[in-house]
Write a protein that holds these residues in place. Structure first.
Motif, mmCIF file in Angstrom:
data_model
loop_
_atom_site.group_PDB
_atom_site.id
_atom_site.type_symbol
_atom_site.label_atom_id
_atom_site.label_comp_id
_atom_site.label_asym_id
_atom_site.label_seq_id
_atom_site.Cartn_x
_atom_site.Cartn_y
_atom_site.Cartn_z
ATOM 1 N N ALA A 248 27.541 -27.653 -7.104
ATOM 2 C CA ALA A 248 28.102 -26.307 -7.068
ATOM 3 C C ALA A 248 29.119 -26.098 -8.183
ATOM 4 N N ILE B 73 29.264 -26.504 3.771
ATOM 5 C CA ILE B 73 29.438 -26.770 2.338
ATOM 6 C C ILE B 73 30.445 -25.755 1.805
ATOM 7 N N ILE C 230 26.745 -23.006 5.063
ATOM 8 C CA ILE C 230 26.994 -22.826 3.636
ATOM 9 C C ILE C 230 28.107 -21.796 3.470
ATOM 10 N N ALA D 54 25.145 -25.185 -3.547
ATOM 11 C CA ALA D 54 24.613 -26.541 -3.439
ATOM 12 C C ALA D 54 23.177 -26.553 -3.942
ATOM 13 N N SER D 55 22.740 -27.699 -4.433
ATOM 14 C CA SER D 55 21.362 -27.813 -4.902
ATOM 15 C C SER D 55 20.412 -27.877 -3.716
ATOM 16 N N GLU E 249 20.445 -31.285 -2.189
ATOM 17 C CA GLU E 249 21.578 -31.516 -1.291
ATOM 18 C C GLU E 249 21.336 -30.864 0.066
ATOM 19 N N ILE F 44 26.971 -35.618 -0.884
ATOM 20 C CA ILE F 44 27.230 -34.656 0.186
ATOM 21 C C ILE F 44 26.763 -35.141 1.551
ATOM 22 N N SER G 177 31.779 -31.068 0.199
ATOM 23 C CA SER G 177 31.743 -30.528 -1.156
ATOM 24 C C SER G 177 30.440 -30.894 -1.861
ATOM 25 N N SER G 178 29.787 -29.888 -2.423
ATOM 26 C CA SER G 178 28.595 -30.117 -3.230
ATOM 27 C C SER G 178 28.989 -30.654 -4.599
ATOM 28 N N GLN G 179 28.190 -31.583 -5.099
ATOM 29 C CA GLN G 179 28.427 -32.100 -6.453
ATOM 30 C C GLN G 179 27.728 -31.244 -7.504
#
Length: 361
Positions: free
Chosen positions: A182, A222, A6, A227-228, A231, A204, A178-180
């Motif tokens: 974040a 990431i 991360i 990030a969730s 994810e 991700i 890439s986090s969707q």
């Protein structure tokens, strides 16, 4: 060893939030932390860095700190004294902009055992030059850039070219997904933070599967934060060694066909077809079993099929469709690869092992 990582950006967050994120990621098996030291003007920022880094270290995570060249200068740091970063708690530093090659080589022999990570996103002979100065290869690693501006990420072909330069020397490598979920990174512009432009809008886990499938990337990080948890969970479930496709099953799929899909080992047969990837051992193991026709619609790229008993000696053979095909009426379409993952079938090479899991999204 392949790692998941991360990124944290103490300049844009708080130590408490970063520590909470690190804790959750670590619970899902993440073992690496990337961070950027962008400013040394505020003592509280450095204190936040140290607090966060030491927390990650307590959890057994590896921390690599990206260094802005201006900060390097402001700190008065020379390549022959990296004590500041050791005191900060980092395991290594990433040089976005390098030196002449000799300096990087000397840095790999630093007495603190810090990793020296160099930028992989270039097509020059930079890494060849460093290696000509005989560095300590055990302390030399590489990592691609990330790209916050839409359309500025690396092309796939260029990414492969750059990555191969490092992998041919057996060096450890990393790249960013890439986090969707974040919302921030190190810079004001935030349109995702992938290495590859083609990954920017993808889920991700699909991005990570693709990077691992190249066999050129060891660590997947990431790029943006945070990030969730979903994810993080998805990434933790990835089989890093074997490409595993998520499937949507057809309603009429039989128990035997499910067993072939999910319980049997699969490999890409070596005599290659333009139309399908063949996994043939199931037809041998289940010869004589009933495979009645039940869903013989025309076949689309990304469909997974199992031959029915009408195909006689082929009955029970599993295939992944590479192209659209007319169904003879003897082939059962039993599942379809998750739409976002269909392009991953092009990553498979003859004799590659692969697997399936049922998509729950």
């Amino acid at each position: 060893m392949q790692q998941l990582g991360i990124s944290i950006y103490p300049n844009h967050s708080t130590a408490e939030k970063d520590k909470q994120y690190i804790h959750v990621a670590n619970q899902y098996g993440f073992t690496r932390v990337f961070t950027c030291l962008l400013s040394v003007e505020q003592d509280n920022i450095l204190a936040s860095f140290q607090e966060t880094i030491h927390y990650a270290k307590q959890l057994g995570m590896e921390v690599i700190c990206d260094i802005n060249p201006r900060v390097f200068k402001d700190l008065g740091i020379s390549y022959d004294d990296l004590t500041f970063f050791k005191n900060l708690g980092a395991d290594g530093i990433r040089l976005d902009l390098g030196f002449t090659g000799n300096e990087e080589s000397m840095m790999t022999f630093n007495p603190h055992g810090l990793f020296i990570e160099v930028n992989m996103s270039n097509s020059t002979k930079y890494i060849d030059n460093i290696l000509s100065f005989q560095p300590n290869r055990n302390k030399l690693i590489g990592c691609h850039n990330f790209y916050p501006h839409r359309y500025s990420g690396l092309s796939y072909d260029f990414f492969i070219e750059c990555s191969e330069k490092f992998k041919k020397y057996g060096l450890r490598t990393a790249a960013f997904v890439s986090s969707q979920a974040a919302t921030f990174g190190p810079w004001p512009i935030v349109e995702g933070l992938p290495t590859l432009e083609m990954h920017r809008g993808l889920p991700i886990d699909v991005q990570a599967k693709h990077l691992f499938a190249t066999r050129l990337i060891d660590d997947v990080i990431i790029g943006n934060a945070y990030a969730s948890e979903e994810e993080l969970k998805r990434l933790s479930q990835i089989n890093k060694a074997k490409l595993t496709f998520n499937l949507e099953l057809v309603d009429s799929v039989s128990d035997l066909e499910k067993k072939i899909l999910f319980d049997e080992p699969h490999f890409y047969r070596g005599d290659v077809s333009d139309y399908m990837i063949r996994s043939t051992q199931s037809r041998v193991k289940y010869r004589g079993e009933a495979f009645p026709p039940h869903n013989t619609t025309d076949i689309k790229r990304g469909d997974v099929v199992i031959e029915s008993e009408l195909y006689e000696q082929y009955a029970g053979e599993l295939q992944i469709a590479l192209k659209d095909m007319t169904n003879s009426g003897r082939t059962n379409v039993v599942a379809r690869i998750r739409e976002e993952e269909i392009f991953l079938i092009d990553s498979l090479k003859p004799w590659d092992k692969f697997a399936f899991s049922e998509w729950d999204g």
